[in-house]
Design a protein around this motif. Structure first.
Motif, mmCIF file in Angstrom:
data_model
loop_
_atom_site.group_PDB
_atom_site.id
_atom_site.type_symbol
_atom_site.label_atom_id
_atom_site.label_comp_id
_atom_site.label_asym_id
_atom_site.label_seq_id
_atom_site.Cartn_x
_atom_site.Cartn_y
_atom_site.Cartn_z
ATOM 1 N N VAL A 174 0.951 -1.145 0.033
ATOM 2 C CA VAL A 174 0.038 0.002 -0.070
ATOM 3 C C VAL A 174 0.874 1.151 -0.025
ATOM 4 C CG1 VAL A 174 -1.585 1.500 1.384
ATOM 5 C CG2 VAL A 174 -1.809 -1.030 1.208
ATOM 6 N N VAL A 175 0.679 2.107 -0.879
ATOM 7 C CA VAL A 175 1.468 3.407 -1.064
ATOM 8 C C VAL A 175 0.489 4.644 -0.913
ATOM 9 C CG1 VAL A 175 3.023 4.872 -2.406
ATOM 10 C CG2 VAL A 175 3.030 2.349 -2.709
ATOM 11 N N CYS A 176 0.849 5.581 0.147
ATOM 12 C CA CYS A 176 0.005 6.652 0.665
ATOM 13 C C CYS A 176 0.845 7.622 0.834
ATOM 14 C CB CYS A 176 -0.872 6.173 1.743
ATOM 15 S SG CYS A 176 -2.123 7.450 2.303
ATOM 16 N N ASP A 177 0.618 8.796 0.088
ATOM 17 C CA ASP A 177 1.674 9.885 0.013
ATOM 18 C C ASP A 177 2.898 9.480 -0.138
ATOM 19 O OD1 ASP A 177 -0.738 11.438 0.618
ATOM 20 O OD2 ASP A 177 -0.976 11.236 2.747
ATOM 21 N N GLY A 178 3.210 8.875 -0.879
ATOM 22 C CA GLY A 178 4.619 8.372 -1.059
ATOM 23 C C GLY A 178 5.178 7.650 -0.329
ATOM 24 N N VAL A 179 4.526 7.091 0.680
ATOM 25 C CA VAL A 179 4.989 6.172 1.843
ATOM 26 C C VAL A 179 4.392 4.832 1.553
ATOM 27 C CG1 VAL A 179 5.150 5.636 4.262
ATOM 28 C CG2 VAL A 179 5.021 8.111 3.625
ATOM 29 N N THR A 180 5.262 3.828 1.769
ATOM 30 C CA THR A 180 4.926 2.375 1.381
ATOM 31 C C THR A 180 4.635 1.420 2.632
ATOM 32 O OG1 THR A 180 6.106 2.254 -0.751
ATOM 33 C CG2 THR A 180 5.509 0.104 0.118
ATOM 34 N N SER A 181 3.672 0.785 2.542
ATOM 35 C CA SER A 181 3.251 -0.042 4.030
ATOM 36 C C SER A 181 2.881 -1.441 3.406
ATOM 37 C CB SER A 181 2.747 0.905 4.867
ATOM 38 O OG SER A 181 1.250 1.070 4.439
ATOM 39 N N TRP A 182 3.045 -2.295 4.387
ATOM 40 C CA TRP A 182 2.317 -3.594 4.154
ATOM 41 C C TRP A 182 1.429 -4.015 5.237
ATOM 42 C CZ3 TRP A 182 3.633 -6.575 -0.265
ATOM 43 C CH2 TRP A 182 4.663 -6.045 -1.157
ATOM 44 N N PRO A 183 0.344 -3.494 5.453
ATOM 45 C CA PRO A 183 -0.603 -3.833 6.501
ATOM 46 C C PRO A 183 -1.071 -5.309 6.478
ATOM 47 C CG PRO A 183 -1.917 -2.565 4.671
ATOM 48 C CD PRO A 183 -0.244 -2.322 4.376
ATOM 49 N N VAL A 184 -1.457 -5.590 7.600
ATOM 50 C CA VAL A 184 -1.908 -7.151 7.855
ATOM 51 C C VAL A 184 -3.339 -7.367 7.614
ATOM 52 C CG1 VAL A 184 -1.725 -9.039 9.196
ATOM 53 C CG2 VAL A 184 0.237 -7.466 9.130
ATOM 54 N N ASN A 185 -3.813 -8.225 6.764
ATOM 55 C CA ASN A 185 -5.036 -8.474 6.670
ATOM 56 C C ASN A 185 -5.158 -9.840 7.396
ATOM 57 O OD1 ASN A 185 -7.462 -9.587 5.824
ATOM 58 N ND2 ASN A 185 -7.785 -8.405 4.004
ATOM 59 N N ARG A 186 -5.808 -10.175 8.431
ATOM 60 C CA ARG A 186 -5.778 -11.546 8.914
ATOM 61 C C ARG A 186 -6.691 -12.519 8.393
ATOM 62 N NH1 ARG A 186 -5.246 -7.210 12.362
ATOM 63 N NH2 ARG A 186 -7.373 -6.975 12.957
ATOM 64 N N GLY A 187 -7.294 -12.366 7.287
ATOM 65 C CA GLY A 187 -8.123 -13.288 6.618
ATOM 66 C C GLY A 187 -9.277 -13.713 7.270
ATOM 67 N N SER A 188 -9.893 -14.856 7.176
ATOM 68 C CA SER A 188 -11.018 -15.174 7.786
ATOM 69 C C SER A 188 -10.723 -16.487 8.571
ATOM 70 C CB SER A 188 -12.063 -15.726 6.673
ATOM 71 O OG SER A 188 -11.584 -16.549 5.686
ATOM 72 N N GLY A 189 -9.700 -16.759 9.380
ATOM 73 C CA GLY A 189 -9.664 -17.818 10.190
ATOM 74 C C GLY A 189 -10.250 -17.567 11.261
ATOM 75 N N SER A 190 -9.990 -18.509 12.475
ATOM 76 C CA SER A 190 -10.818 -18.389 13.791
ATOM 77 C C SER A 190 -10.301 -17.358 14.414
ATOM 78 C CB SER A 190 -10.641 -19.828 14.190
ATOM 79 O OG SER A 190 -9.583 -19.963 14.804
ATOM 80 N N PRO A 191 -10.654 -16.867 15.658
ATOM 81 C CA PRO A 191 -10.200 -15.765 16.134
ATOM 82 C C PRO A 191 -8.842 -16.518 16.959
ATOM 83 C CG PRO A 191 -12.492 -15.518 16.500
ATOM 84 C CD PRO A 191 -12.264 -16.711 15.614
ATOM 85 N N GLN A 192 -8.901 -17.616 17.354
ATOM 86 C CA GLN A 192 -7.598 -18.088 17.947
ATOM 87 C C GLN A 192 -6.561 -18.368 17.230
ATOM 88 O OE1 GLN A 192 -11.036 -19.217 17.842
ATOM 89 N NE2 GLN A 192 -11.574 -20.457 19.720
ATOM 90 N N ASP A 193 -6.846 -18.755 16.088
ATOM 91 C CA ASP A 193 -5.684 -18.905 14.978
ATOM 92 C C ASP A 193 -5.222 -17.323 14.847
ATOM 93 O OD1 ASP A 193 -5.857 -21.499 14.860
ATOM 94 O OD2 ASP A 193 -6.996 -21.686 12.933
ATOM 95 N N ARG A 194 -6.128 -16.490 14.620
ATOM 96 C CA ARG A 194 -5.435 -15.017 14.387
ATOM 97 C C ARG A 194 -4.672 -14.625 15.438
ATOM 98 N NH1 ARG A 194 -10.937 -14.291 12.166
ATOM 99 N NH2 ARG A 194 -11.503 -12.898 13.693
ATOM 100 N N ALA A 195 -5.203 -14.721 16.672
ATOM 101 C CA ALA A 195 -4.474 -14.278 17.936
ATOM 102 C C ALA A 195 -3.254 -14.849 17.608
ATOM 103 C CB ALA A 195 -5.208 -14.276 18.964
ATOM 104 N N TRP A 196 -3.125 -16.300 18.042
ATOM 105 C CA TRP A 196 -1.824 -16.855 17.819
ATOM 106 C C TRP A 196 -1.034 -16.601 16.815
ATOM 107 C CZ3 TRP A 196 0.662 -18.876 21.785
ATOM 108 C CH2 TRP A 196 0.168 -19.161 23.095
ATOM 109 N N GLY A 197 -1.433 -16.495 15.850
ATOM 110 C CA GLY A 197 -0.732 -16.498 14.370
ATOM 111 C C GLY A 197 0.126 -14.856 14.706
ATOM 112 N N ILE A 198 -0.610 -13.810 15.290
ATOM 113 C CA ILE A 198 0.166 -12.708 15.375
ATOM 114 C C ILE A 198 1.082 -12.592 16.566
ATOM 115 C CG2 ILE A 198 -0.433 -10.336 16.165
ATOM 116 C CD1 ILE A 198 -3.102 -10.384 14.948
ATOM 117 N N ILE A 199 0.755 -13.510 17.597
ATOM 118 C CA ILE A 199 1.683 -13.682 18.591
ATOM 119 C C ILE A 199 3.100 -14.316 18.214
ATOM 120 C CG2 ILE A 199 2.284 -15.066 20.666
ATOM 121 C CD1 ILE A 199 -0.777 -14.869 21.485
ATOM 122 N N LEU A 200 2.949 -15.422 17.510
ATOM 123 C CA LEU A 200 4.046 -16.168 17.056
ATOM 124 C C LEU A 200 4.679 -15.495 15.811
ATOM 125 C CD1 LEU A 200 2.665 -19.462 16.709
ATOM 126 C CD2 LEU A 200 4.113 -18.881 18.551
#
Length: 265
Positions: free
Chosen positions: A194-220
């Motif tokens: 994602v490029v906004c005002d000349g700044v590039t970033s890579w935001p995280v879209n956690r998808g449609s997995g279960s809340p447990q998987d998303r939370a542990w995925g971010i932790i690890l």
């Protein structure tokens, strides 16, 4: 010859009595009907002092009473935002003033909707911080484990708690991960630049997995350096994380003594 103007009668507006609102206004619990209809509940005044745990910064504790809309019969429902809150000092205060026992099932509207369900989420997300996560676990009866898990995911994504704290909370609610870090990472949506005002970033879209998987995925992933916090305070993909995602969950990753990573095939 000019036609005579027809006189238009003003419509008759029937004013429905609102005894509950009138009583609340008379007792000084709300300023007026507009305020009551806007908030659909009663707020603990800033000057009303309460002790722990009721002084925690939880919206459930700050807005403990739900008041429904006025129906065609001139009735409003009034109820607790959570059935376990009967001993809240402000609720007792309101009951004494009104001379009634407030219902424990909230104040659902004609369609059956009540704010009571979202109030358990308020409690979890408001207290999910480095300062108050232990308070949250001590007041778990006012929320649900699912809300706590989703609050871990959100707070961790916004750098409100550390991965170590997130681990402690997840284990406190009895949720361990059954998959390795890379498998959980690859359940997230594909990294997109994602490029906004000349700044590039890579935001995280956690998808449609279960809340447990998303939370542990971010932790690890944070612990492994696959996700990192951006200047805005939220997590984003690191270069290493994007490389790992590209190789898929079946890849084996090794790290050399120099710190460089490589995939073994």
């Amino acid at each position: 010859m000019a036609k005579a103007k027809t006189k238009v009668e003003a419509p008759v507006v029937e004013i429905i009595p609102d005894p509950v609102c009138e009583q609340l206004v008379a007792l000084g619990l709300v300023p007026n009907s507009y305020h009551l209809d806007l908030n659909r509940g009663l707020t603990v005044p800033a000057e009303f002092r309460v002790s722990a745990p009721w002084n925690l910064p939880s919206r459930l504790f700050q807005f403990p009473i739900e008041v429904g809309e006025l129906d065609c019969n001139g009735q409003r429902r009034i109820g607790l935002m959570h059935p376990e809150m009967r001993t809240h000092p402000y609720i007792r205060h309101v009951e004494d003033l009104m001379g009634l026992s407030i219902s424990e099932v909230g104040a659902p509207n004609l369609a059956g909707y009540s704010k009571c369900r979202i109030a358990t989420w308020w409690h979890a997300v408001d207290l999910m911080s480095e300062q108050h996560w232990k308070d949250l676990l001590e007041t778990r009866q006012f929320t649900t484990d699912d809300d706590i898990i989703r609050a871990v995911e959100l707070a961790l994504s916004g750098n409100r708690i550390t991965p170590l704290t997130a681990r402690s909370v997840m284990r406190a609610v009895g949720v361990e991960t059954s998959e390795d870090a890379l498998a959980l990472l690859c359940k997230f949506a594909e990294p997109q630049e994602v490029v906004c005002d000349g700044v590039t970033s890579w935001p995280v879209n956690r998808g449609s997995g279960s809340p447990q998987d998303r939370a542990w995925g971010i932790i690890l992933a944070i612990e492994a350096g696959w996700l990192k916090f951006r200047a805005c305070g939220f997590i984003g993909w690191s270069e290493l994380g994007r490389s790992r995602y590209e190789q898929g969950p079946g890849a084996v990753f090794v790290e050399t003594p120099s710190g460089q990573g490589a995939f073994a095939f």
